[in-house]
Motif scaffolding. Structure first.
Motif, PDB file in Angstrom:
ATOM      1  N   ILE B 154       0.714  -1.116  -0.171  1.00  0.00           N
ATOM      2  CA  ILE B 154       0.089  -0.362   0.591  1.00  0.00           C
ATOM      3  C   ILE B 154       0.840   1.163   0.050  1.00  0.00           C
ATOM      4  O   ILE B 154       1.086   2.034  -0.784  1.00  0.00           O
ATOM      5  CB  ILE B 154      -1.007   0.023   1.334  1.00  0.00           C
ATOM      6  N   GLY B 155       2.163   1.278   0.982  1.00  0.00           N
ATOM      7  CA  GLY B 155       2.990   2.263   0.849  1.00  0.00           C
ATOM      8  C   GLY B 155       3.277   2.312  -1.053  1.00  0.00           C
ATOM      9  O   GLY B 155       3.436   3.721  -1.146  1.00  0.00           O
ATOM     10  N   GLY B 156       3.487   1.596  -1.457  1.00  0.00           N
ATOM     11  CA  GLY B 156       4.841   1.170  -2.369  1.00  0.00           C
ATOM     12  C   GLY B 156       3.916   2.337  -3.326  1.00  0.00           C
ATOM     13  O   GLY B 156       3.619   2.724  -4.125  1.00  0.00           O
ATOM     14  N   TYR B 157       2.968   0.914  -3.552  1.00  0.00           N
ATOM     15  CA  TYR B 157       1.202   1.645  -4.733  1.00  0.00           C
ATOM     16  C   TYR B 157       0.963   3.137  -4.402  1.00  0.00           C
ATOM     17  O   TYR B 157       0.327   4.308  -5.076  1.00  0.00           O
ATOM     18  CB  TYR B 157       0.287   0.502  -4.857  1.00  0.00           C
ATOM     19  N   THR B 158       1.052   3.353  -3.169  1.00  0.00           N
ATOM     20  CA  THR B 158      -0.156   5.248  -3.028  1.00  0.00           C
ATOM     21  C   THR B 158       1.354   5.717  -3.613  1.00  0.00           C
ATOM     22  O   THR B 158       0.710   6.764  -3.940  1.00  0.00           O
ATOM     23  CB  THR B 158      -0.148   5.481  -1.752  1.00  0.00           C
ATOM     24  N   TYR B 159       2.563   5.804  -3.411  1.00  0.00           N
ATOM     25  CA  TYR B 159       3.672   6.711  -4.005  1.00  0.00           C
ATOM     26  C   TYR B 159       3.849   6.193  -5.576  1.00  0.00           C
ATOM     27  O   TYR B 159       3.202   7.298  -6.367  1.00  0.00           O
ATOM     28  CB  TYR B 159       4.758   6.581  -3.499  1.00  0.00           C
ATOM     29  N   SER B 173       4.119  12.920  -1.329  1.00  0.00           N
ATOM     30  CA  SER B 173       3.131  11.229  -1.038  1.00  0.00           C
ATOM     31  C   SER B 173       2.874  11.058  -0.124  1.00  0.00           C
ATOM     32  O   SER B 173       2.247  10.076   0.592  1.00  0.00           O
ATOM     33  CB  SER B 173       3.824  10.283  -2.542  1.00  0.00           C
ATOM     34  N   LEU B 174       4.349  10.833   0.475  1.00  0.00           N
ATOM     35  CA  LEU B 174       5.313   9.767   1.838  1.00  0.00           C
ATOM     36  C   LEU B 174       4.313  10.185   3.049  1.00  0.00           C
ATOM     37  O   LEU B 174       3.692   9.211   3.447  1.00  0.00           O
ATOM     38  CB  LEU B 174       6.557  10.367   2.175  1.00  0.00           C
ATOM     39  N   PRO B 175       3.261  11.510   3.745  1.00  0.00           N
ATOM     40  CA  PRO B 175       3.068  11.001   4.898  1.00  0.00           C
ATOM     41  C   PRO B 175       1.375  10.529   3.830  1.00  0.00           C
ATOM     42  O   PRO B 175       1.010   9.811   4.538  1.00  0.00           O
ATOM     43  CB  PRO B 175       2.836  12.216   4.824  1.00  0.00           C
TER      44      PRO B 175
END
Lengths: 256, 422, 308
Positions: B154-159, B173-175
């Motif tokens: 989810i972290g990877g795909y969000t960015y 994107s990080l936060p």
């Protein structure tokens, strides 16, 4: 029921898959009263405790605390309302220090101070300081000050019992449930325990609900006593009258 | 007296030969259909399967088991006399020192490492963050989360999505990635944390797989191929590149008056990795010392006692679960930035297993241990082509061996206890 | 209407046959759980090994050998059951036995390790690719319900259902009446009491693992006949599903595992048939999660109260 009662249990019934462990138990505990439940092993005393403290959900019947129903509430919510308990087999956090045992019990900080704790803000440090002071206060109160830094599991049995009571008291309860607090204590320790219970009631204004097999302690310390047998109540009365009650003598005291 | 002893020893010897023989025969039977009788897939135009034979494995396997079984009784007897191999119990002070040394080591790699080593370093930092996050869940809260790669995904795909579809940069994107991963943890955790430990493990495994399978099947997320062309992080808002991608904007190097080389981007990503890893360590240390850390420890010891004192175990577990997911969100965004792409295959169940191996080998609950574990995993995953082929075989065996031999891990660190001064 | 009926029957047959496989594997989960109180994560891999051993036998005694089909299939089933039973035994001895009495997390992680190990162990020995299973038992029986298309019932599916039913009857009889079966039941009631009464609990535990493995092996051989291909990673998904079936039926209960297997097979087949096959595994995992969340005690399980 009158609102001045701390605890009011009415017509409590608990079944375990068809087996009736407790049936028709009703009693109330007044403020600052010491109320004992006695009865032979297997009479259902601890089951009543578990129903009151929220570990079991009673099959039927009502439990109310300070005028509000707590029937079926989860145990941690019951505790937050001011009913805390000890256990027959002591349940300390054995690998934590005595001090830490008392810190854990002051849980209200856990949720409130996450961010200030993360950055160790002054507000958080003040809370920690206060929690430590409170813990030390209660350890001194119970004569455990010298053991603060010891791991709880390494303490003598009698001291562990005291730590458990201290851990309860630090949550500032209104009702303290003690499940066989004198078990495994020597006569001297029993006497100290008796004074302690009496003192907690007088100085800290808690009501005490007590399960105990030691008749001497029960008769000396209790204001009123409920006698149970096979899950059912036999009598509820003052120690003096309980000692003279025919049914009780027959069912319980007479067996000795 | 001595007569009896001799008779006893003779029996033991005969018995152990018998046992060893039986074990060897059973081993042969078990190995035969897997290693000796190899099924050859048909070569077109043929259609039938055929068998090829390779007997040497059987011989080695049987011999190894025979010898092991033969010496085992003596081995256990002999070893019980010897002092057992133990690493000294590390105190929190040792841990501090070791952490400082590790940080020095990380900068040494930055100063002297070549491109390949820097790349391993980047991955190591990502695994350190992941291992620290999973450690909060497994080590502190005692919850086996087997879907941890799902939060990483989810972290990877969000960015990747925010960057490719919406043009947002890494720092913007990080936060969002962290919060989204944490919220997913919260939402998934809420129903599952009341389950028993082993059910929890399987439900989280299922969630992890669902997240990956959904990513595979949604075009917006790039389908099986994933998303490519994720941009690299900027430096204080300035691009790090040879030329700016837009007219009239300066790059970081132009401002600093430096000459751009592609390895600078690698250095930068590595420094970012170190930065976030250090942050993760600090947060993990704070958490372990805060009331929540104590409460989690107490809950691992005796959940019933906790409840009797008014602590809500579900809420505590939820905090740990959410926090762990947040760590994975950071790691995921870093991973997407490093790779420049994300794909479902980067976040499989085996990835969850790898992170778990890092935690278990290092020592559940030990910060130093899981950091070393994370670094170790990154090194093992990237180096040694011979190793790569069998690595999951080894990792599986490592999990079993660790549980039998040293469930507390290689570098257990005693918790710092709160004490009052006399 | 008749079309609907034909389709319904077709799904029913398919669902029952896949459900039979789930039931066979679910019994292994449930028996181990009932006795040792742990979830044997590696059970799906045991099934996969069963499928491979079966395929080795099929290849060795292949159609070219000219042996009659029942002999080939019978020997594949028997040999696979025997060898896979050994694997069940070995896994318990190596990875679980030393961990009895350890905290819950410990055997769970060990089981996970075994699972990962066995997958890659077979991948190493036999290659990490799909192998087509020769169709020994080709042929189908079709019948019409009057609609546009016929309902087909392949012999392999018939075999799966028949063998499963026979094994289940045999298992039930065995658990009820044999000495070892009674020992099993005693152990699942109270292990330490059984031990005090002179039951060799170690033997019972080993036996349980072996029995579970044997049933899983039968499932593995049969499913190869039905789906036509195997690879070293088939155990993972099927293991998950069989575990779902075990929980659905009530973990620890053998009739529950049988029921759960069939119910799960039917639900899954109908959901795929009438809904979407693209999200096949998502449906399965979703079902797993729903069952665990909302029906953790299962259809035939007893809820237990924790002791305070």
């Amino acid at each position: 029921m009158s609102p001045k009662d701390v605890l009011h249990v009415s017509d409590l019934r608990m079944e375990f898959g068809g087996l009736v462990a407790v049936d028709g138990i009703s009693f109330m505990v007044h403020p600052q009263e010491i109320f004992a439940i006695i009865g032979p092993n297997g009479a259902g005393k601890t089951t009543v405790f578990n129903c009151v403290s929220g570990f079991y959900k009673p099959t039927s019947g009502h439990v109310s605390f300070a005028g509000e129903s707590i029937t079926g509430l989860p145990s941690h919510q019951v505790a937050r309302r001011g009913i805390v308990r000890t256990f027959q087999n002591i349940r300390l956090f054995k690998s934590m220090t005595v001090l830490e045992n008392l810190l854990v019990a002051q849980h209200r900080q856990v949720n409130n101070n996450f961010l200030s704790g993360l950055f160790s803000l002054p507000r958080y440090r003040r809370y920690e300081r206060e929690a430590l002071d409170r813990a030390m206060f209660w350890l001194e109160q119970l004569g455990l000050g010298e053991f603060a830094n010891r791991e709880a599991g390494t303490l003598a049995y009698g001291h562990q019992r005291r730590v458990e009571i201290a851990r309860c008291m630090i949550t500032e309860p209104r009702l303290l449930l003690l499940d066989e607090p004198a078990a495994g204590l020597n006569p001297q320790e029993k006497l100290e325990l008796q004074h302690l219970i009496d003192r907690l009631r007088r100085e800290n204004h808690v009501a005490v609900l007590l399960i105990e097999h030691d008749m001497r302690l029960v008769m000396d310390v209790s204001d009123r006593i409920l006698v149970m047998e096979y899950g059912r109540p036999i009598a509820t009365d003052t120690p003096k009258r309980i000692q003279q009650d025919e049914r009780v003598i027959k069912a319980y005291l007479g067996e000795d | 007296m001595s007569h009896y002893q001799n008779a006893g020893q003779g029996n033991i010897f005969a018995d152990s030969i018998k046992h060893a023989l039986i074990a060897a025969i059973l081993t042969v039977l078990m190995l035969m259909p897997i290693f000796a009788l190899h099924i050859e897939p048909p070569r077109p135009p043929e259609t039938a399967l055929s068998l090829s034979y390779e007997w040497s494995f059987l011989l080695y396997g049987a011999a190894a088991v025979f010898c092991f079984q033969l010496i085992r009784p003596f081995l256990s007897k002999g070893l019980s006399g010897l002092p057992r191999f133990t690493t000294p119990e590390l105190t929190p002070r040792h841990q501090q020192l070791a952490l400082c040394l590790l940080l020095l080591g990380a900068f040494a790699v930055l100063a002297f490492g070549d491109r390949a080593q820097i790349s391993i370093g980047q991955l190591a930092m990502i695994y350190v963050i992941l291992a620290l996050g999973l450690n909060i869940v497994v080590g502190f809260a005692g919850l086996l989360n087997l879907g941890y790669a799902g939060f990483y995904a989810i972290g990877g795909y969000t960015y990747a999505v925010l960057n490719i579809h919406y043009g947002l940069g890494f720092w913007q994107s990080l936060p969002i990635a962290v919060v989204l991963a944490a919220i997913t943890g919260l939402v998934l955790g809420f129903p599952v944390l009341r389950l028993r430990g082993d059910y929890l493990a399987i439900v989280t495994l299922g969630f992890g797989e669902i997240i990956r399978l959904v990513a595979r099947n949604i075009d917006f997320l790039g389908g099986p191929g994933g998303l490519n062309g994720v941009s690299k992080p900027s430096v204080f808002g300035y691009e790090m590149a040879l030329r700016p991608s837009q007219e009239g904007v300066q790059t970081f190097h132009q401002i600093m008056g430096w000459k751009f080389q592609t390895i600078h981007m690698q250095y930068y990503l590595y420094i970012l990795g170190i930065f976030f890893a250090v942050c993760a360590v600090l947060v993990a240390i704070r958490v372990s010392r805060m009331p929540i850390g104590r409460a989690l420890e107490a809950m691992r010891e005796d959940e019933i006692a906790c409840r009797s004192l008014g602590l809500n175990p579900t809420a505590l577990k939820l905090i740990a679960f959410t926090l762990g997911a947040g760590f994975a969100g950071v790691a995921g965004a870093l991973f997407a930035a490093k790779q420049g792409s994300v794909s479902p295959e980067a976040f499989t169940f085996l990835e969850s297993v790898l992170i778990l191996v890092a935690v278990v080998v290092g020592g559940m609950g030990s910060l130093l241990g899981v950091i070393v574990g994370g670094i170790l995993i990154a090194v093992l995953v990237t180096t040694g082509t011979g190793f790569a082929e069998y690595r999951m075989l080894y990792f599986g065996a490592i999990l079993v061996i660790m549980m039998i031999w040293r469930p507390q891990g290689l570098l257990p660190v005693g918790r710092r206890q709160v004490k009052v001064k006399a | 209407m008749t079309d609907f009926l034909s389709q319904f029957f077709q799904q029913l047959i398919n669902g029952l046959s896949i459900g039979a496989i789930y039931a066979l594997i679910a019994i292994g989960y449930t028996m181990v759980y009932g006795i040792v109180g742990m979830i044997n994560f590696a059970h799906g891999e045991i099934y996969m090994i069963g499928a491979y051993v079966g395929l080795v036998v099929l290849t060795a005694f292949g159609a070219a050998s000219g042996l009659p089909v029942p002999v080939i299939l019978g020997s594949a089933l028997l040999i696979s059951a025997a060898v896979t039973g050994l694997y069940g035994y070995a896994v318990e001895q190596v990875a679980y036995k030393p961990l009895r009495g350890a905290p819950r997390l410990v055997p769970l992680i060990s089981a996970l390790g075994v699972s990962v190990f066995l997958q890659n162990y077979v991948a190493l020995g036999q290659g990490a690719y799909d192998l087509a299973v020769p169709d020994i038992l080709s042929g189908t029986w079709s019948f019409s319900l009057g609609g546009q298309f016929d309902v087909t019932f392949s012999y392999s599916r018939m075999l799966i259902i028949a063998v499963t039913v026979i094994l289940m009857v045999a298992l039930t009889m065995f658990i009820k009446h044999s000495r070892l079966g009674q020992a099993c039941r005693a152990c699942s009631q109270d292990m330490s009491m059984a031990n005090l009464l002179g039951i060799d609990t170690n033997r019972v535990i080993s036996f349980t693992f072996m029995l579970g493995a044997v049933l899983a092996a039968v499932g593995g051989v049969l499913v190869g006949q039905s789906t036509g291909k195997i690879n070293p990673f088939i155990g993972f998904i099927i293991g998950m599903k069989a575990f779902t079936a075990a929980v659905l039926g009530g973990i620890g209960s053998i009739p529950g595992a049988m029921l759960g297997g069939f119910v799960l097979g039917l639900v899954e087949t109908f959901a795929q048939g009438y809904w979407s096959s693209e999200y096949k595994d998502v449906i399965s995992f979703g079902l797993l999660i729903l069952v665990l969340l909302f029906l953790p005690t299962g259809l035939l399980g007893k809820s237990s109260m924790e002791k305070v």
